[in-house]
Design a protein around this motif. Structure first.
Motif, short mmCIF file in Angstrom:
data_model
loop_
_atom_site.label_atom_id
_atom_site.label_comp_id
_atom_site.label_asym_id
_atom_site.label_seq_id
_atom_site.Cartn_x
_atom_site.Cartn_y
_atom_site.Cartn_z
N GLN A 290 0.83 -1.20 0.00
CA GLN A 290 0.00 0.00 0.00
C GLN A 290 0.86 1.26 0.00
N GLY B 294 -4.34 7.00 2.37
CA GLY B 294 -3.75 5.69 2.15
C GLY B 294 -2.40 5.53 2.81
N TYR C 17 -9.19 -5.00 -1.07
CA TYR C 17 -7.76 -4.80 -1.32
C TYR C 17 -7.46 -4.62 -2.80
#
Length: 456
Positions: free
Chosen positions: A176, A229, A330
């Motif tokens: 991520q 994020g 995801y």
């Protein structure tokens, strides 16, 4: 075309803003460093409390209201409670890495705040000094470097825990951060092109005319997404999704080590919010129109107030997003980072660089307008094509879901986990009786092999 560059042009455009640094006495530098640490710790305590109280109001319920007046001391007592819990270390873990991982996650977030300008030069105890700990010719890159270092704590914590859930959370955090770090760095590039400097103080000075949040709106919007994020906050908290992987990389941590991970998350939120204020919202400069009412709004200690108000507005966005948006899957998280944000930023940076070069070369407004119109037409066409592709994908997904639903209706074992047949041993009265567990229960009927009990 531009003339040949003079030797002086090779110098950084922001050297004038760096002359105020490196001349403070040691005790002024110490006061600044301690002030930053205290500010970050207070922000963490207040943000945890605001998280609960604001989301409580959004959900029509009360937030914490027991500890202290209006529940203001709830976060402090939570920290005391965590520090008093027993500190357990799972058997078989790499002890050194297991203990060092929370500190590796927390320390870089504190370092990044050292280059954030909170105000101009002020008089502090008889010494004229800027309201900023330090500045560097590449200060903006320091922020990206420290943000990239913080993920090592999450990855090492997941790996050292010797737990599949923790390891999966660490891998998710690394993937991520890589994807969203690229988009975040690209959003900085447009700011560097327009300001002509990488120093944070120089970037703030270059926004005296118009804030970059207005001039570079696509970069600002992308940065708002990437900062959420980057900090593993909802709706992008897949690295610690409780419904999927228990607690992610923090699953095997408790007491003060868990507190360090928690502290790292909230300090990261404070840092990225401060960076957004510095790069896009004019830093400590007063909002438009305030200087007309208050001529000295950008002098003295007033700019610290404007910076704080902007900072609180950005921090509120974190709470608003957490209380409003559901957690994404995801694959959706990765698709957004690699297939949407990065391509948008690449096209936008190309447009900004071309227009900036034309302006510096004194191109006619007609040429600049044609270039802008061309980029706008290409962007609209690409957006239309993307919308059509998304619609086709949704239609195909709906068709596949309907097909799978029909097949699952006919065959319960289709897809996912198979449904046990009704004749399986654990249904109804077909469960075998357990053998006796005490000597007193051993009797004549205890050795019957086929004895069964009812479903009741």
């Amino acid at each position: 075309m531009t003339p040949a560059l003079a030797p002086q042009a090779a110098q950084l455009a922001s050297e004038s803003t760096l002359t105020a640094f490196g001349q403070d006495p040691w005790w002024i530098t110490t006061i600044k460093a301690v002030g930053i640490f205290v500010f970050l710790m207070v922000c963490v305590l207040m943000m945890i409390m605001a998280d609960r109280k604001v989301m409580g109001r959004m959900q029509q319920r009360h937030g914490p209201n027991r500890m202290g007046p209006f529940g203001l001391l709830q976060s402090l007592f939570d920290g005391i409670k965590l520090s008093l819990k027993e500190d357990l270390i799972p058997r078989g873990v790499d002890r050194f890495v297991y203990i060092a991982a929370p500190m590796i996650a927390a320390v870089p977030a504190f370092i990044a705040f050292s280059v954030i300008p909170v105000g101009p030069e002020v008089n502090m105890f008889g010494v004229t000094t800027p309201l900023q700990l330090t500045d560097l010719p590449i200060a903006a890159l320091v922020v990206l470097a420290t943000a990239a270092l913080g993920v090592y704590g999450f990855v090492l914590g997941g790996w050292a825990s010797q737990s599949p859930y923790a390891l999966l959370g660490g891998l998710r955090a690394s993937a991520q951060v890589i994807s969203y770090e690229i988009a975040m760095g690209l959003s900085f590039v447009a700011v560097f092109i327009m300001s002509g400097t990488l120093t944070t103080s120089g970037i703030v000075e270059s926004q005296r005319g118009v804030w970059f949040a207005v001039l570079l709106l696509p970069s600002f919007l992308v940065y708002l997404v990437t900062m959420v994020g980057e900090t593993n906050r909802l709706p992008f908290d897949l690295a610690e999704g409780e419904g999927e992987i228990v607690g992610g990389f923090m699953t095997e941590y408790g007491s003060m080590k868990f507190t360090m991970f928690f502290l790292a998350e909230y300090v990261n939120m404070v840092t990225v919010a401060a960076v957004s204020v510095t790069l896009f919202l004019g830093g400590w400069l007063a909002p438009p129109g305030v200087t007309a009412i208050l001529p000295g709004a950008n002098e003295g200690w007033w700019p610290a107030l404007w910076w704080l108000l902007k900072f609180l507005c950005v921090m509120f966005l974190f709470i608003w997003a957490r209380g409003s948006l559901p957690r994404v899957r995801y694959d959706q998280l990765m698709k957004l980072g690699w297939k949407v944000l990065i391509p948008i930023q690449l096209v936008w940076i190309t447009a900004v660089a071309v227009v900036r070069m034309l302006i510096l070369d004194d191109a006619s407004p007609v040429v600049v307008g044609l270039v802008v119109a061309g980029f706008s037409a290409v962007t609209i066409a690409a957006f239309y094509a993307w919308v059509r592709h998304a619609r086709r994908e949704r239609a195909e997904d709906a068709r596949l879901r309907a097909q799978n639903a029909r097949r699952a209706h006919k065959d319960p074992a289709f897809g996912g986990f198979p449904v046990p047949p009704s004749t399986a041993p654990h249904y109804g009265s077909s469960v075998l009786a357990e053998p006796p567990r005490t000597a007193a229960a051993v009797g004549g009927d205890s050795n019957k092999k086929g004895e069964e009990v009812t479903g009741a």
